[in-house]
Design an enzyme around this catalytic site. Structure first.
Site, PDB file in Angstrom:
ATOM      1  N   VAL A 134     -37.218 -14.537  17.621  1.00 31.32           N
ATOM      2  CA  VAL A 134     -38.045 -14.977  18.662  1.00 31.32           C
ATOM      3  C   VAL A 134     -37.547 -16.096  19.279  1.00 31.32           C
ATOM      4  CG1 VAL A 134     -40.747 -15.885  18.988  1.00 31.32           C
ATOM      5  CG2 VAL A 134     -40.234 -14.078  17.177  1.00 31.32           C
ATOM      6  N   GLU A 192     -31.864  -8.365   5.323  1.00 30.04           N
ATOM      7  CA  GLU A 192     -30.918  -9.433   4.981  1.00 30.04           C
ATOM      8  C   GLU A 192     -31.525 -10.683   5.574  1.00 30.04           C
ATOM      9  OE1 GLU A 192     -28.355  -5.929   3.925  1.00 30.04           O
ATOM     10  OE2 GLU A 192     -29.126  -6.902   5.905  1.00 30.04           O
ATOM     11  N   TYR A 219     -41.510 -12.854   5.663  1.00 29.62           N
ATOM     12  CA  TYR A 219     -41.418 -11.854   4.637  1.00 29.62           C
ATOM     13  C   TYR A 219     -42.002 -11.607   3.616  1.00 29.62           C
ATOM     14  CZ  TYR A 219     -37.641 -11.146   8.162  1.00 29.62           C
ATOM     15  OH  TYR A 219     -36.745 -11.132   9.287  1.00 29.62           O
ATOM     16  N   ASN A 278     -32.988 -19.925   6.229  1.00 31.17           N
ATOM     17  CA  ASN A 278     -33.921 -19.412   7.073  1.00 31.17           C
ATOM     18  C   ASN A 278     -35.358 -19.536   6.681  1.00 31.17           C
ATOM     19  OD1 ASN A 278     -35.387 -18.493   9.169  1.00 31.17           O
ATOM     20  ND2 ASN A 278     -33.960 -16.937   9.667  1.00 31.17           N
TER      21      ASN A 278
END
Length: 155
Positions: A79, A111, A123, A116
């Site tokens: 994004v 992955e 997730y 991050n």
């Protein structure tokens, strides 16, 4: 902004003409970005690719997915920096999961860099679980960074 993010954006299939905008987001987002050729090859071979757009039809995010032999793999989801935190990644991930379900994939894999944290939160919120670590998977300024292999079971 007072407009709800879900009213602000749409998700549609990526077109060849979207690649320059996608590439611009990729380059400002990653130290080791994909090349234009990689994106064009993904479209050419028929990977599932989406873009998120704002009210002006400007590309503010993108996502790519491959599906084969009952397994889907998130190849890339990103994004634009100024559009983060407004549900854009959620909408793109919904499109990826929906496509995987439509193709009767049993599982979605991806992955993610351990560093991050925002992606890892996304997730986790969507039900992905860590199943393995891929040592030295990503290039990094100080050598290599591991990847966390995550899975979402669909059946």
């Amino acid at each position: 902004m007072s407009v709800e993010p879900r009213q602000l954006i749409g998700v549609r299939g990526m077109r060849s003409r979207d690649v320059p905008a996608v590439l611009e987001i990729e380059q400002v987002s990653y130290g080791y970005p994909w090349s234009e050729r990689i994106f064009r090859d993904c479209l050419r071979v028929g990977y599932h690719a989406w873009v998120a757009t704002d009210l002006d039809e400007q590309v503010i995010g993108y996502a790519l997915l491959s599906v084969a032999v009952g397994e889907a793999h998130v190849l890339n989801l990103c994004v634009a920096p100024d559009a983060r935190g407004h549900g854009v990644a959620d909408r793109l991930l919904e499109a990826l999961i929906g496509q995987a379900e439509a193709e009767r994939a049993e599982r979605v894999l991806l992955e993610v860099r351990p560093s991050n944290k925002s992606a890892r939160r996304l997730y986790k919120r969507c039900g992905f679980e860590r199943i393995a670590t891929r040592p030295g998977y990503y290039p990094a300024p100080d050598g290599r960074e591991d990847a966390l292999l995550l899975a979402l079971d669909l059946i």
